[in-house]
Design a protein around this motif. Structure first.
Motif, PDB file in Angstrom:
ATOM      1  N   ARG A 108      32.295  39.864  26.674  1.00 29.04           N
ATOM      2  CA  ARG A 108      32.934  38.615  26.719  1.00 29.04           C
ATOM      3  C   ARG A 108      32.233  37.554  27.334  1.00 29.04           C
ATOM      4  NH1 ARG A 108      39.548  38.424  28.215  1.00 29.04           N
ATOM      5  NH2 ARG A 108      39.839  36.337  27.842  1.00 29.04           N
ATOM      6  N   ILE A 109      31.624  37.533  28.351  1.00 33.07           N
ATOM      7  CA  ILE A 109      30.891  36.528  28.885  1.00 33.07           C
ATOM      8  C   ILE A 109      29.849  36.250  28.179  1.00 33.07           C
ATOM      9  CG2 ILE A 109      29.360  36.275  30.945  1.00 33.07           C
ATOM     10  CD1 ILE A 109      30.833  38.093  32.579  1.00 33.07           C
ATOM     11  N   VAL A 123      30.701  41.756  43.106  1.00 29.94           N
ATOM     12  CA  VAL A 123      31.908  40.992  42.333  1.00 29.94           C
ATOM     13  C   VAL A 123      31.208  40.548  40.997  1.00 29.94           C
ATOM     14  CG1 VAL A 123      33.414  38.974  42.478  1.00 29.94           C
ATOM     15  CG2 VAL A 123      33.621  40.653  44.115  1.00 29.94           C
ATOM     16  N   PRO A 124      30.051  39.677  41.337  1.00 30.19           N
ATOM     17  CA  PRO A 124      29.402  39.191  40.012  1.00 30.19           C
ATOM     18  C   PRO A 124      28.831  40.385  39.043  1.00 30.19           C
ATOM     19  CG  PRO A 124      28.447  38.041  41.868  1.00 30.19           C
ATOM     20  CD  PRO A 124      29.339  39.198  42.437  1.00 30.19           C
ATOM     21  N   MET A 125      28.336  41.387  39.971  1.00 28.26           N
ATOM     22  CA  MET A 125      27.616  42.155  38.971  1.00 28.26           C
ATOM     23  C   MET A 125      28.840  43.058  38.247  1.00 28.26           C
ATOM     24  SD  MET A 125      25.561  45.541  40.314  1.00 28.26           S
ATOM     25  CE  MET A 125      27.239  46.575  40.872  1.00 28.26           C
ATOM     26  N   TYR A 126      29.732  43.303  38.735  1.00 24.80           N
ATOM     27  CA  TYR A 126      30.983  44.132  38.109  1.00 24.80           C
ATOM     28  C   TYR A 126      31.609  43.311  37.112  1.00 24.80           C
ATOM     29  CZ  TYR A 126      31.201  48.550  40.929  1.00 24.80           C
ATOM     30  OH  TYR A 126      30.765  49.673  41.651  1.00 24.80           O
ATOM     31  N   ALA A 127      31.628  41.987  37.354  1.00 25.96           N
ATOM     32  CA  ALA A 127      32.208  41.189  36.418  1.00 25.96           C
ATOM     33  C   ALA A 127      31.247  41.252  35.005  1.00 25.96           C
ATOM     34  CB  ALA A 127      32.246  39.780  36.794  1.00 25.96           C
ATOM     35  N   PRO A 139      32.597  27.065  35.331  1.00 23.06           N
ATOM     36  CA  PRO A 139      33.114  27.455  36.672  1.00 23.06           C
ATOM     37  C   PRO A 139      33.127  29.008  36.984  1.00 23.06           C
ATOM     38  CG  PRO A 139      34.424  25.877  35.714  1.00 23.06           C
ATOM     39  CD  PRO A 139      33.331  26.238  34.540  1.00 23.06           C
ATOM     40  N   THR A 140      33.448  29.865  36.161  1.00 24.86           N
ATOM     41  CA  THR A 140      33.254  31.212  36.321  1.00 24.86           C
ATOM     42  C   THR A 140      31.877  31.661  37.140  1.00 24.86           C
ATOM     43  OG1 THR A 140      34.783  31.792  34.578  1.00 24.86           O
ATOM     44  CG2 THR A 140      33.495  33.533  35.523  1.00 24.86           C
ATOM     45  N   MET A 141      30.845  31.087  36.461  1.00 27.32           N
ATOM     46  CA  MET A 141      29.495  31.422  37.016  1.00 27.32           C
ATOM     47  C   MET A 141      29.215  30.886  38.408  1.00 27.32           C
ATOM     48  SD  MET A 141      27.741  33.460  34.890  1.00 27.32           S
ATOM     49  CE  MET A 141      29.394  34.254  34.461  1.00 27.32           C
ATOM     50  N   LEU A 142      29.774  29.647  38.598  1.00 28.50           N
ATOM     51  CA  LEU A 142      29.753  28.931  40.007  1.00 28.50           C
ATOM     52  C   LEU A 142      30.394  29.908  41.161  1.00 28.50           C
ATOM     53  CD1 LEU A 142      30.036  25.090  38.737  1.00 28.50           C
ATOM     54  CD2 LEU A 142      28.068  26.342  39.522  1.00 28.50           C
ATOM     55  N   ALA A 143      31.401  30.255  40.811  1.00 30.39           N
ATOM     56  CA  ALA A 143      32.376  31.025  41.577  1.00 30.39           C
ATOM     57  C   ALA A 143      31.480  32.249  42.096  1.00 30.39           C
ATOM     58  CB  ALA A 143      33.505  31.706  41.246  1.00 30.39           C
ATOM     59  N   LEU A 183      41.543  35.927  33.236  1.00 29.19           N
ATOM     60  CA  LEU A 183      42.465  34.788  33.095  1.00 29.19           C
ATOM     61  C   LEU A 183      41.845  33.623  33.760  1.00 29.19           C
ATOM     62  CD1 LEU A 183      45.161  37.166  35.019  1.00 29.19           C
ATOM     63  CD2 LEU A 183      44.923  36.818  32.639  1.00 29.19           C
ATOM     64  N   PHE A 184      40.798  33.473  34.555  1.00 34.86           N
ATOM     65  CA  PHE A 184      40.067  32.433  35.427  1.00 34.86           C
ATOM     66  C   PHE A 184      39.267  32.093  34.024  1.00 34.86           C
ATOM     67  CE2 PHE A 184      36.857  30.389  37.365  1.00 34.86           C
ATOM     68  CZ  PHE A 184      37.386  29.981  38.596  1.00 34.86           C
ATOM     69  N   LEU A 185      38.601  32.698  33.630  1.00 32.42           N
ATOM     70  CA  LEU A 185      37.775  32.495  32.376  1.00 32.42           C
ATOM     71  C   LEU A 185      38.447  31.729  31.224  1.00 32.42           C
ATOM     72  CD1 LEU A 185      34.726  32.843  31.138  1.00 32.42           C
ATOM     73  CD2 LEU A 185      35.479  34.765  30.284  1.00 32.42           C
ATOM     74  N   ASP A 186      39.669  32.246  30.868  1.00 30.73           N
ATOM     75  CA  ASP A 186      40.348  31.399  29.945  1.00 30.73           C
ATOM     76  C   ASP A 186      40.698  30.246  30.599  1.00 30.73           C
ATOM     77  OD1 ASP A 186      40.315  33.398  28.083  1.00 30.73           O
ATOM     78  OD2 ASP A 186      42.066  34.410  28.652  1.00 30.73           O
ATOM     79  N   ALA A 187      41.179  30.193  31.797  1.00 27.04           N
ATOM     80  CA  ALA A 187      41.925  28.990  32.243  1.00 27.04           C
ATOM     81  C   ALA A 187      40.766  27.698  32.566  1.00 27.04           C
ATOM     82  CB  ALA A 187      42.920  29.183  33.507  1.00 27.04           C
TER      83      ALA A 187
END
Length: 451
Positions: free
Chosen positions: A276-277, A265-269, A409-413, A400-404
């Protein structure tokens, strides 16, 4: 069964104890080409989205759907491909899926609307998913036990090589008018190369033997290894889809599905939305963000090289547990300190990417070692499919999570998922180093050891 005939005067040995040769290396190389295509096709979209989002006027939901479509296709493709590979043979699907990937990539050059792109990405994902169980089961069933980790390391490294190539191709085409069309169609080139290289690769002798085709299995063994190599005695078994869920194997397939999910999941992100990241960490927009993603992609690739040897010297289980811990640290740093200096952020990403090498190999190696020939490809497909359920949801939700919530927090997830995989592996990861495929896939204590 003795698929090599009666014992002659020469010394004979099992395929698990054979030595590597040029033809076997060719089998590994061109089988790994499917993994290269996988990395290339799934990663090039992240670069192409920088241009095509405005070119096709994509909404945030359409961008998310474009990123997730291929992963949804992988879910269905890995299930169907795994079952068909066990039922019809490795080689038949081995050729068809590359043809389909090439045609779908070519068609992507001509899309005019978002739904067309999403539909083609879904189709691409289906055939990419089918290649997971096809190619890795073929490699596992040919590779001697001493070379199995290295062979699967080539598969894993090929994924990262394809992803890295996609990043640099995207960087080179970024300033070209309608460069995104050339990016999406460029996968046709490696497809043609793979078709040429795969045309004379034979069927797996283990699969032939399981089907009672003893003479054909003997011919393949003699062709690939020469005289004096045979398979372990196994009774022919016909197994259905449900066999991977029976007692003993059920725990294995669930563990592998969850392990791969938490890892990828983190790798594909990182690959699907890498630019964008990178931009979220103030690396800039456009080509500079793409270049930053390319550097991180190189760390993924480089980390695979020592990992394929550490899997034999250190063992599967210790390397997996240690790597997951270091990967989690690599994402915790930017998660807790998103405003850190860019050098710190890149070092953290490098730590995460480098130590992804071991788990990246094991997502291919473990499923092929832990299940028998009659359901090996099916089990690989099921494990991949379980993981892709989470990957589809997370890839769709990431922008959507990144924008919100922002980048921290995205990295922590992502770090949380890796820590979950770490805890799961402490209790469930087996040690299969040095075992034959029959021993590793056995439900006996030796074949299911955590030691």
């Amino acid at each position: 069964m003795d698929v090599a005939g009666q014992h002659a005067s020469e010394v004979r040995h099992l395929i698990d104890d054979a030595t590597m040769n040029r033809f076997l290396a060719k089998i590994v190389f061109f089988s790994s080409g499917g993994s290269f295509l996988d990395g290339y096709v799934l990663s090039i979209i992240g670069v192409a989205l920088v241009q095509l989002s405005s070119a096709l006027s994509l909404s945030d939901a359409e961008v998310a759907a474009t990123g997730a479509a291929a992963l949804a296709g992988i879910f269905f493709g890995s299930l169907a491909g795994g079952r068909l590979t066990d039922a019809l043979g490795r080689r038949t699907m081995f050729i068809l899926d590359v043809v389909a990937i090439g045609l779908a990539s070519l068609a992507a050059c001509f899309v005019a609307e978002a739904w067309q792109l999403i539909a083609l990405r879904l189709l691409l994902g289906f055939f990419i998913g089918a290649d997971y169980p096809i190619a890795t089961s073929l490699i596992a069933e040919f590779a001697p036990r001493r070379e199995r980790a290295v062979a699967m390391g080539v598969v894993s490294g090929s994924w990262y090589l394809g992803a890295t190539a996609a990043a640099f191709v995207g960087f080179g085409l970024y300033s070209v008018t309608d460069g995104w069309r050339w990016m999406l169609g460029s996968a046709l080139v490696p497809c043609v190369v793979l078709l040429i290289g795969r045309h004379d690769i034979p069927e797996s002798p283990r699969w032939l033997a399981q089907r009672g085709q003893v003479d054909k299995a003997r011919e393949v063994l003699n062709r690939v290894f020469g005289e004096g190599v045979e398979l372990e005695e196994e009774e022919p078994v016909r197994a259905g889809f449900g066999s991977v869920f029976r007692q003993g194997y059920l725990g294995r397939v669930v563990y592998l599905g969850l392990l791969i999910l938490c890892q990828v999941v983190p790798m594909y992100a990182m690959y699907t939305f890498g630019p964008r990241i990178m931009a979220a960490f103030s690396l800039g927009e456009g080509s500079l963000a793409i270049l930053g993603e390319s550097v991180v992609s190189l760390f993924f690739l480089v980390g695979t090289v020592p990992a394929m040897f550490w899997l034999n010297s250190l063992g599967r289980r210790p390397l997996l547990i240690g790597s997951l811990a270091l990967m989690a640290v690599g994402l915790l740093i930017p998660g807790l300190w998103p405003e850190a200096h860019l050098a710190v952020i890149m070092i953290a990403f490098g730590l995460y990417a480098f130590f992804s090498g071991g788990p990246g190999i094991l997502q291919w190696l473990y499923p092929n070692e832990m299940f028998p020939t009659e359901v090996r490809a099916t089990a690989v497909g099921v494990a991949i499919a379980i993981s892709r359920i989470g990957v589809v949801v997370s890839t769709y939700g990431l922008p959507l999570f990144l924008d919100a919530y922002g980048i921290g927090p995205t990295m922590l997830a992502g770090a949380g998922l890796l820590l979950a995989a770490l805890v799961l592996s402490v209790f469930m990861a087996p040690e299969t180093r040095g075992l034959t495929l029959s021993e590793a896939s056995s439900l006996s204590e030796k074949g299911n050891s955590h030691g």
